[in-house]
Design a protein around this motif. Structure first.
Motif, PDB file in Angstrom:
ATOM      1  N   ASP A   1      15.168 136.292  53.359  1.00 60.84           N
ATOM      2  CA  ASP A   1      16.350 136.094  52.315  1.00 60.84           C
ATOM      3  C   ASP A   1      16.008 134.715  51.739  1.00 60.84           C
ATOM      4  O   ASP A   1      16.462 134.693  50.381  1.00 60.84           O
TER       5      ASP A   1
ATOM      6  N   ALA B   1      18.412 139.609  39.215  1.00 64.94           N
ATOM      7  CA  ALA B   1      18.232 140.486  40.363  1.00 64.94           C
ATOM      8  C   ALA B   1      17.245 141.708  39.945  1.00 64.94           C
ATOM      9  O   ALA B   1      16.852 142.177  41.168  1.00 64.94           O
TER      10      ALA B   1
ATOM     11  N   LEU C   1      20.322 138.436  49.558  1.00 61.19           N
ATOM     12  CA  LEU C   1      20.496 138.929  48.302  1.00 61.19           C
ATOM     13  C   LEU C   1      21.628 139.322  47.669  1.00 61.19           C
ATOM     14  O   LEU C   1      22.292 139.485  46.832  1.00 61.19           O
ATOM     15  N   GLN C   2      22.228 140.136  48.741  1.00 58.44           N
ATOM     16  CA  GLN C   2      23.637 140.858  48.511  1.00 58.44           C
ATOM     17  C   GLN C   2      24.665 139.749  48.346  1.00 58.44           C
ATOM     18  O   GLN C   2      25.258 140.086  47.523  1.00 58.44           O
TER      19      GLN C   2
ATOM     20  N   SER D   1      14.853 134.107  43.008  1.00 60.48           N
ATOM     21  CA  SER D   1      15.931 134.232  42.093  1.00 60.48           C
ATOM     22  C   SER D   1      16.255 133.076  41.359  1.00 60.48           C
ATOM     23  O   SER D   1      16.400 133.234  40.063  1.00 60.48           O
TER      24      SER D   1
ATOM     25  N   LYS E   1      10.358 142.136  45.322  1.00 58.79           N
ATOM     26  CA  LYS E   1      10.556 142.706  46.559  1.00 58.79           C
ATOM     27  C   LYS E   1       9.988 144.272  46.635  1.00 58.79           C
ATOM     28  O   LYS E   1       9.529 144.378  47.773  1.00 58.79           O
ATOM     29  N   LYS E   2      10.123 144.923  45.547  1.00 56.25           N
ATOM     30  CA  LYS E   2       9.640 146.431  45.634  1.00 56.25           C
ATOM     31  C   LYS E   2       8.217 146.427  45.559  1.00 56.25           C
ATOM     32  O   LYS E   2       7.587 147.109  46.529  1.00 56.25           O
TER      33      LYS E   2
ATOM     34  N   GLN F   1      17.434 149.860  40.565  1.00 55.39           N
ATOM     35  CA  GLN F   1      17.351 150.451  41.963  1.00 55.39           C
ATOM     36  C   GLN F   1      18.243 151.748  41.779  1.00 55.39           C
ATOM     37  O   GLN F   1      17.939 152.598  42.620  1.00 55.39           O
TER      38      GLN F   1
ATOM     39  N   TYR G   1      13.904 134.874  48.837  1.00 61.59           N
ATOM     40  CA  TYR G   1      14.147 135.797  47.659  1.00 61.59           C
ATOM     41  C   TYR G   1      15.196 134.905  46.875  1.00 61.59           C
ATOM     42  O   TYR G   1      15.160 135.102  45.575  1.00 61.59           O
TER      43      TYR G   1
ATOM     44  N   ASN H   1      14.653 141.866  43.150  1.00 62.98           N
ATOM     45  CA  ASN H   1      14.814 143.218  43.916  1.00 62.98           C
ATOM     46  C   ASN H   1      13.804 144.156  43.445  1.00 62.98           C
ATOM     47  O   ASN H   1      13.530 144.914  44.241  1.00 62.98           O
ATOM     48  N   ASP H   2      13.707 144.434  42.035  1.00 62.90           N
ATOM     49  CA  ASP H   2      13.210 145.309  41.504  1.00 62.90           C
ATOM     50  C   ASP H   2      11.792 145.299  41.329  1.00 62.90           C
ATOM     51  O   ASP H   2      10.930 146.364  41.037  1.00 62.90           O
TER      52      ASP H   2
ATOM     53  N   MET I   1      21.826 147.508  44.151  1.00 63.22           N
ATOM     54  CA  MET I   1      22.048 146.419  43.785  1.00 63.22           C
ATOM     55  C   MET I   1      22.046 146.227  42.138  1.00 63.22           C
ATOM     56  O   MET I   1      22.576 145.447  41.916  1.00 63.22           O
TER      57      MET I   1
END
Length: 614
Positions: free
Chosen positions: A404, A387, A33-34, A411, A395-396, A109, A407, A391-392, A105
């Motif tokens: 990955d 994202a 993801l990064q 996305s 994933k959270k 976050q 994810y 991610n928020d 990210m």
């Protein structure tokens, strides 16, 4: 618009090159993801700065800037302070450094980084995720409409389709093709593809700006411009009243536009813009592509350099194009524009000017550049919102231990879903699109107070952030339904006070339960502001810690930076209208402010990276 074979070849070649570059770069984005959303924090700051400038170089905004220059003359240089445009100065002077130190990210976050993970923090986290997602959907709908309208005015093919009872207009067909094409390379390569293609698009747009600037400069004279404008049009200075009267000019209908804008009392407008601008700028950028570029840089110092680059590479070329279109319209489009009566469509200035003045070859280059400005902005938004979903949210709260690859697949799916929803809102007509943009606007109305306090006040809590945003939304809603005729800027102080009340009420609903989180945030970010008790505790635990004492220097650099930015706005305008002495004066101001920023800001950026840990 009639196009030669050469022009069509240039446009098609540009589209093929953008797709090839986007897919070629995509292999770098598949690691995690990064890498997908932030480019692995390995991209150069100047590349991100060019990318950010490309994302801000949208043609709809450029055409609006043409219209206000046409109507208000040099005083139009102040009107973009409504946003305010100089929030970028606050970002490069210090906010980019503070944001990048967080190592997060997304903007949502960052909320967890600031407030922890209690109930108040989760409410704040959720409302900022909603803000980001709704904003992107609204802007996709907006860009869908804009891309279609602009494409039909510059491209010669009729793409309307009739499928039984369903009719797909040429505007919608062009919009679908361009949106789908841009989405494909965006979701395939993530941040790497977005940055690479936006850098290419930026150079095409910049060449286009200088081409149209050259054509306009050699096509009009100072005498022709003076014959078309009212007294005071060339004056940057202003009083309480605007002082422009178009009744004795070739465009008498412009006076009604000034009245409908509500900008006649220009002195009061300026005070309101300054008041709003200070609070909105200290609040920082909204959670969109601009913040994503900041979080993508390697270090805090690079984040500041990236934001600085966004201004100096974009403003002079963009305002050269703006001034070129404006003077061509003033001198040579009197018949075409006056035929529209009191409802002049300034978006037609660009295609009219291109069709009338630009020779074959250059016409294709200009049209490719204008398409690039659409695609660059669209891709920046499409890349920013997923994202927050992945991610928020995913994933959270849903799948914290996925691979990955999983994810990244999510996305891609999120991007497609958001684009489809945005396009659906664009299809459904003005009412729903207006509603979407209102939601976005209302959330912006409640953004300033909460995000102002999050940087500066130690006692501010997640509940305070949530209720500040909520009260701001309520205030904006009341304004929309009960006072729609009032210009937004004049009710901003009332909404701001209402939102501040929500911040205070929410903050004192409960004690500061996450003191250790606040101390960790303060120590890592090291902002100035009202941090007294937290600062004492951090210094007691770590005697080597040095509090931020740069407030006065930052404020001085912001004043210098705003003047530096303004110079880049007015220099190309004065150049185009042949006011050479004024241009020379502002060139000297630009050089002097650049030197001051070099000595008092750039040379100090090394300190921003001290003790920084990735």
């Amino acid at each position: 618009m009639s196009l030669s074979v050469l022009d069509i070849g240039i446009i098609i070649g540009y589209v093929i090159a953008i797709l090839f570059l986007g897919f070629y770069i995509a292999r770098k984005a598949s690691k995690d993801l990064q890498s997908y959303f932030l480019g692995g924090n390995k991209m150069k700051w100047y590349m991100l700065g060019l990318s950010n400038a490309s994302g801000m170089f949208d043609i709809s905004g450029t055409m609006w800037t043409v219209s206000i220059l046409f109507i208000y003359g040099l005083k139009s240089a102040f009107i973009p302070w409504l946003w305010p445009v100089w929030n970028q100065v606050f970002v490069f002077v210090y906010l980019a450094i503070w944001m990048r130190r967080s190592n997060v990210m997304t903007g949502a976050q960052w909320i967890t980084f600031r407030f922890g993970d209690g109930k108040g923090a989760r409410l704040s986290h959720i409302i900022i995720v909603i803000f980001a997602i709704v904003s992107v959907i609204g802007f996709i709908a907006y860009f869908f409409e804009g891309i279609g309208k602009f494409s039909t005015s510059i491209l010669p093919w009729d793409l309307s389709v009739q499928l039984g009872a369903f009719h797909l207009s040429s505007e919608r067909s062009y919009a679908l093709i361009l949106c789908i094409m841009t989405t494909l390379y965006t979701i395939k390569g993530g941040m790497y593809s977005v940055v690479a293609t936006e850098v290419m698009q930026f150079f095409i747009m910049t060449v286009s700006c200088f081409v149209i600037g050259y054509i306009a400069y050699t096509s009009v004279t100072a005498e022709q411009i003076n014959a078309a404008i009212p007294a005071g049009w060339k004056d940057l200075s202003f009083g309480w009243d605007l002082g422009l009267n178009w009744s004795g000019t070739p465009f008498p209908g412009v006076d009604s536009k000034i009245a409908s804008d509500g900008f006649g009392l220009f002195g009061i407008l300026m005070m309101m813009m300054l008041f709003k601008g200070i609070f909105a700028s200290i609040a920082g950028p909204v959670p969109s592509y601009d913040m994503q570029r900041v979080l993508s840089t390697r270090t805090p110092g690079d984040a500041a350099k990236m934001s600085f680059t966004t201004i100096w590479v974009m403003y002079i070329p963009r305002y050269l194009m703006v001034a070129a279109f404006a003077v061509l319209a003033l001198v040579y489009m009197q018949t075409e524009l006056n035929q529209q009566g009191g409802h002049i469509d300034f978006e037609k200035i660009a295609p009219l000017a291109i069709a009338k003045f630009v020779p074959a070859g250059f016409k294709g280059l200009l049209l490719a550049g204008l398409l690039a400005s659409f695609m660059g902005t669209f891709s920046a938004f499409v890349n920013a919102a997923p994202a927050y979903i992945v991610n928020d949210i995913y994933k959270k709260y849903i799948n914290t231990n996925a691979t990955d690859a999983k994810y990244i697949r999510m996305s891609v799916i999120s991007s497609l879903v958001l684009v489809m929803i945005g396009i659906a809102f664009g299809f459904m007509g003005a009412s729903l699109n207006k509603l979407t943009l209102w939601i976005t606007s209302a959330l912006y109305g409640g953004y300033a107070a909460s995000n102002f306090l999050k940087w500066l006040w130690w006692r501010f809590t997640g509940y305070g952030y949530f209720y500040g945003m909520l009260f701001g939304l309520i205030g904006s809603t009341i304004k929309l339904f009960f006072f729609p005729e009032i210009v937004d800027i004049y009710v901003f102080p009332i909404i701001l006070v209402f939102s501040f009340a929500g911040c205070i009420v929410g903050t004192y609903l409960s004690p500061l339960v996450n003191r250790e989180v606040v101390k960790a945030f303060y120590k890592q970010t090291n902002p100035w502001g009202f941090w007294g008790p937290i600062k004492k505790e951090v210094m007691a635990e770590d005697p080597s810690f040095k509090p931020n004492g740069e407030f006065k220097r930052d404020m001085f650099n912001i004043i210098v930076g705003i003047i530096w930015q303004m110079a880049q706005v007015v220099i190309p305008i004065y150049f185009m209208i042949r006011e050479n002495w004024q241009m020379l004066g502002w060139v000297i101001i630009f050089i002097a402010t650049t030197w001051i920023l070099k000595k008092n800001w750039w040379n100090h950026l090394g300190k921003a990276d001290e003790k920084y840990k990735q």
